[in-house]
Write a protein that holds these residues in place. Structure first.
Motif, PDB file in Angstrom:
ATOM      1  N   ALA A  42      17.913 -23.219  27.828  1.00 39.47           N
ATOM      2  CA  ALA A  42      18.358 -21.834  27.642  1.00 39.47           C
ATOM      3  C   ALA A  42      18.389 -21.058  28.956  1.00 39.47           C
ATOM      4  CB  ALA A  42      17.430 -21.123  26.656  1.00 39.47           C
ATOM      5  N   LEU A  43      19.207 -20.033  28.976  1.00 43.26           N
ATOM      6  CA  LEU A  43      19.324 -19.170  30.144  1.00 43.26           C
ATOM      7  C   LEU A  43      17.970 -18.566  30.525  1.00 43.26           C
ATOM      8  CD1 LEU A  43      21.088 -17.840  32.282  1.00 43.26           C
ATOM      9  CD2 LEU A  43      21.648 -16.058  30.606  1.00 43.26           C
ATOM     10  N   ALA A  44      17.182 -18.178  29.543  1.00 39.62           N
ATOM     11  CA  ALA A  44      15.856 -17.607  29.821  1.00 39.62           C
ATOM     12  C   ALA A  44      14.963 -18.629  30.527  1.00 39.62           C
ATOM     13  CB  ALA A  44      15.200 -17.131  28.532  1.00 39.62           C
ATOM     14  N   GLU A  45      15.070 -19.896  30.148  1.00 37.51           N
ATOM     15  CA  GLU A  45      14.295 -20.942  30.813  1.00 37.51           C
ATOM     16  C   GLU A  45      14.747 -21.113  32.260  1.00 37.51           C
ATOM     17  OE1 GLU A  45      13.152 -24.491  27.987  1.00 37.51           O
ATOM     18  OE2 GLU A  45      15.223 -23.862  27.593  1.00 37.51           O
ATOM     19  N   TYR A  46      16.063 -21.016  32.465  1.00 40.26           N
ATOM     20  CA  TYR A  46      16.617 -21.149  33.815  1.00 40.26           C
ATOM     21  C   TYR A  46      16.125 -20.009  34.697  1.00 40.26           C
ATOM     22  CZ  TYR A  46      20.012 -21.898  37.533  1.00 40.26           C
ATOM     23  OH  TYR A  46      20.601 -22.130  38.748  1.00 40.26           O
ATOM     24  N   ARG A  47      16.122 -18.794  34.155  1.00 40.34           N
ATOM     25  CA  ARG A  47      15.617 -17.642  34.910  1.00 40.34           C
ATOM     26  C   ARG A  47      14.154 -17.851  35.281  1.00 40.34           C
ATOM     27  NH1 ARG A  47      18.214 -13.792  30.757  1.00 40.34           N
ATOM     28  NH2 ARG A  47      20.266 -13.469  31.654  1.00 40.34           N
ATOM     29  N   ASP A  48      13.366 -18.363  34.342  1.00 41.75           N
ATOM     30  CA  ASP A  48      11.952 -18.618  34.602  1.00 41.75           C
ATOM     31  C   ASP A  48      11.784 -19.662  35.697  1.00 41.75           C
ATOM     32  OD1 ASP A  48       9.080 -18.397  33.994  1.00 41.75           O
ATOM     33  OD2 ASP A  48       9.326 -20.438  33.213  1.00 41.75           O
ATOM     34  N   LEU A  49      12.577 -20.710  35.639  1.00 42.55           N
ATOM     35  CA  LEU A  49      12.513 -21.760  36.654  1.00 42.55           C
ATOM     36  C   LEU A  49      12.856 -21.210  38.039  1.00 42.55           C
ATOM     37  CD1 LEU A  49      12.151 -24.756  37.383  1.00 42.55           C
ATOM     38  CD2 LEU A  49      14.553 -25.086  36.791  1.00 42.55           C
ATOM     39  N   LEU A  50      13.937 -20.442  38.126  1.00 41.68           N
ATOM     40  CA  LEU A  50      14.321 -19.840  39.407  1.00 41.68           C
ATOM     41  C   LEU A  50      13.238 -18.902  39.923  1.00 41.68           C
ATOM     42  CD1 LEU A  50      18.130 -19.076  38.974  1.00 41.68           C
ATOM     43  CD2 LEU A  50      17.051 -20.955  40.217  1.00 41.68           C
TER      44      LEU A  50
END
Length: 72
Positions: A42-50
């Motif tokens: 999910a996009l939220a997971e990607y934001r967290d990773l970044l």
């Protein structure tokens, strides 16, 4: 970085790739990075990773630059 005539990577890049290969394999097995290529990532997971990457890089980058040799 200048382009080499034979288009091969500079020696330092080859050494870096070789010397960090094991660490990269271990990182790829972590829960957060293993999710990166999941079909439901999910996009939220990607934001967290970044955000996590930024937190790490922003903390260590000044230390790296402070210890680089100065060019003359």
């Amino acid at each position: 970085m200048p382009v080499r005539p034979d288009d091969s990577p500079p020696l330092i890049m080859s050494l870096l790739r070789t010397e960090t290969q094991f660490a990269h394999k271990q990182l790829e097995q972590t829960k957060i990075l293993a999710r990166l290529f999941a079909p439901d990532f999910a996009l939220a997971e990607y934001r967290d990773l970044l955000s996590r990457f930024y937190g790490f890089v922003s903390a260590i980058e000044p230390l790296i630059f402070a210890n680089l040799p100065t060019s003359h």
